[in-house]
Design a protein around this motif. Sequence first.
Motif, PDB file in Angstrom:
ATOM      1  N   ASN A 209      36.735  29.205  31.395  1.00 49.88           N
ATOM      2  CA  ASN A 209      35.999  30.477  31.363  1.00 49.88           C
ATOM      3  C   ASN A 209      36.184  31.268  32.658  1.00 49.88           C
ATOM      4  OD1 ASN A 209      34.372  32.437  30.190  1.00 49.88           O
ATOM      5  ND2 ASN A 209      32.481  31.524  30.986  1.00 49.88           N
ATOM      6  N   ASN A 210      37.443  31.288  33.156  1.00 52.82           N
ATOM      7  CA  ASN A 210      37.815  32.014  34.377  1.00 52.82           C
ATOM      8  C   ASN A 210      37.144  31.488  35.641  1.00 52.82           C
ATOM      9  OD1 ASN A 210      39.575  34.060  33.182  1.00 52.82           O
ATOM     10  ND2 ASN A 210      37.716  34.866  32.246  1.00 52.82           N
ATOM     11  N   ALA A 211      36.614  30.269  35.592  1.00 46.50           N
ATOM     12  CA  ALA A 211      35.906  29.716  36.746  1.00 46.50           C
ATOM     13  C   ALA A 211      36.837  29.451  37.915  1.00 46.50           C
ATOM     14  CB  ALA A 211      35.182  28.429  36.349  1.00 46.50           C
ATOM     15  N   THR A 212      38.127  29.235  37.652  1.00 54.64           N
ATOM     16  CA  THR A 212      39.090  28.985  38.731  1.00 54.64           C
ATOM     17  C   THR A 212      40.167  30.072  38.779  1.00 54.64           C
ATOM     18  OG1 THR A 212      40.436  27.574  37.291  1.00 54.64           O
ATOM     19  CG2 THR A 212      38.733  26.495  38.612  1.00 54.64           C
ATOM     20  N   GLN A 213      39.868  31.207  38.189  1.00 58.06           N
ATOM     21  CA  GLN A 213      40.842  32.308  38.190  1.00 58.06           C
ATOM     22  C   GLN A 213      41.066  32.811  39.603  1.00 58.06           C
ATOM     23  OE1 GLN A 213      43.477  33.576  36.292  1.00 58.06           O
ATOM     24  NE2 GLN A 213      41.991  33.973  34.662  1.00 58.06           N
ATOM     25  N   MET A 214      42.319  32.953  39.989  1.00 58.15           N
ATOM     26  CA  MET A 214      42.690  33.520  41.279  1.00 58.15           C
ATOM     27  C   MET A 214      43.410  34.848  41.054  1.00 58.15           C
ATOM     28  SD  MET A 214      41.668  31.302  43.550  1.00 58.15           S
ATOM     29  CE  MET A 214      41.047  29.615  43.486  1.00 58.15           C
ATOM     30  N   LEU A 215      43.530  35.648  42.088  1.00 59.37           N
ATOM     31  CA  LEU A 215      44.231  36.920  41.946  1.00 59.37           C
ATOM     32  C   LEU A 215      45.673  36.712  41.496  1.00 59.37           C
ATOM     33  CD1 LEU A 215      42.914  38.880  45.064  1.00 59.37           C
ATOM     34  CD2 LEU A 215      42.275  39.224  42.680  1.00 59.37           C
ATOM     35  N   SER A 216      46.313  35.671  42.006  1.00 58.01           N
ATOM     36  CA  SER A 216      47.709  35.417  41.640  1.00 58.01           C
ATOM     37  C   SER A 216      47.848  35.004  40.176  1.00 58.01           C
ATOM     38  CB  SER A 216      48.298  34.335  42.548  1.00 58.01           C
ATOM     39  OG  SER A 216      47.520  33.149  42.469  1.00 58.01           O
ATOM     40  N   THR A 217      46.947  34.131  39.699  1.00 51.97           N
ATOM     41  CA  THR A 217      47.027  33.698  38.303  1.00 51.97           C
ATOM     42  C   THR A 217      46.629  34.833  37.362  1.00 51.97           C
ATOM     43  OG1 THR A 217      44.781  32.779  38.470  1.00 51.97           O
ATOM     44  CG2 THR A 217      46.626  31.267  38.823  1.00 51.97           C
ATOM     45  N   TYR A 218      45.673  35.654  37.768  1.00 52.24           N
ATOM     46  CA  TYR A 218      45.268  36.792  36.940  1.00 52.24           C
ATOM     47  C   TYR A 218      46.398  37.823  36.874  1.00 52.24           C
ATOM     48  CZ  TYR A 218      42.129  40.261  34.874  1.00 52.24           C
ATOM     49  OH  TYR A 218      41.545  41.172  34.028  1.00 52.24           O
ATOM     50  N   MET A 219      47.069  38.030  38.007  1.00 49.83           N
ATOM     51  CA  MET A 219      48.219  38.925  38.027  1.00 49.83           C
ATOM     52  C   MET A 219      49.303  38.424  37.076  1.00 49.83           C
ATOM     53  SD  MET A 219      50.938  39.413  41.137  1.00 49.83           S
ATOM     54  CE  MET A 219      51.387  37.698  40.905  1.00 49.83           C
ATOM     55  N   TYR A 220      49.606  37.129  37.130  1.00 46.68           N
ATOM     56  CA  TYR A 220      50.658  36.559  36.274  1.00 46.68           C
ATOM     57  C   TYR A 220      50.293  36.683  34.790  1.00 46.68           C
ATOM     58  CZ  TYR A 220      53.998  33.239  34.332  1.00 46.68           C
ATOM     59  OH  TYR A 220      54.992  32.659  33.580  1.00 46.68           O
ATOM     60  N   SER A 221      49.054  36.364  34.466  1.00 43.60           N
ATOM     61  CA  SER A 221      48.647  36.417  33.055  1.00 43.60           C
ATOM     62  C   SER A 221      48.715  37.838  32.509  1.00 43.60           C
ATOM     63  CB  SER A 221      47.233  35.844  32.878  1.00 43.60           C
ATOM     64  OG  SER A 221      46.276  36.638  33.561  1.00 43.60           O
TER      65      SER A 221
END
Length: 288
Positions: free
Chosen positions: A239-251
């Motif tokens: 549930n986006n608890a470990t979402q980082m800017l880099s992973t969000y950018m990639y997704s």
Amino acid sequence: MKAKKKDYSAYAFMLPALIIYLSVIIFPVGYSLYISLHSGTGVGGMRFVGLTNYITLFQDKIFYIALKNNLIWIFLTVCVTMTVALALAVLLNHKFRGRTFFRAFFYFPCVVAGIAVALIWRWIYNPNIGFINEFFRAIGVDFSQTWISSEKTALIALFVAALWQAIGQPMILFLAGLQAVSVDVLEAASIDGANAVQKFFRVTLPLMKDTFIMVIAILVISAMKVYDIVKGLTDGGPNNATQMLSTYMYSQAFDYNNVGYGTTIAIVMVLIMLIVIIPYLSFTTKNN
């Protein structure tokens, strides 16, 4: 009197470096900024939308979750990773049998690929057969957890896995800094009556100022762009608890083919790093 003829040979020698700098840094940054002002998949035509991506980003709840997680990661990295690396460097700076082996032992995870580290720790955190839960069962303690599947523990579990890999590089840098401290200065402090603790905090650490500047800058930058360990272990969940800017950018850029929005996140990441690093380096170098 004849006018002095200009020698352009120096510019000719600088030209290859200038071409590389423009093609590797300036052009990609400029093109990324251009893409961030457009909407589309990046394969077909891109539609110009101006600052819409930036406005949408700063209204995006997931962006703020990712930013918060990155800031937490930076704090933990500077406080925990640096402290552990310094402690290991101090221990391994003493002469004892097997010192070279332990230096290599603690540095080894640093050269392992991040995705490989993620796979190793995925098995360690396995709720059924993982080492951690099996260890607690073996000693009769009911402390079994779904470490990377729970919103409460996932981020800390990720950081512990990353810590195992991250301490090697700053440890080596601190070792170099410790060995650069003059023995004569330490002997003079001993003659003045300073004990081991006083020598460490009042003599050794101040003389390692340049090393600390380098280590903190490296750790902050690496914490800001952390990606592979998160992608391999949780992919930003649960549930986006470990979402980082880099992973969000990639997704956004590759999973959802929203290249303009993903590039916008990348631009904001670069700006945040510049805002953090430039004042820090300017302040620390000014006081040298």
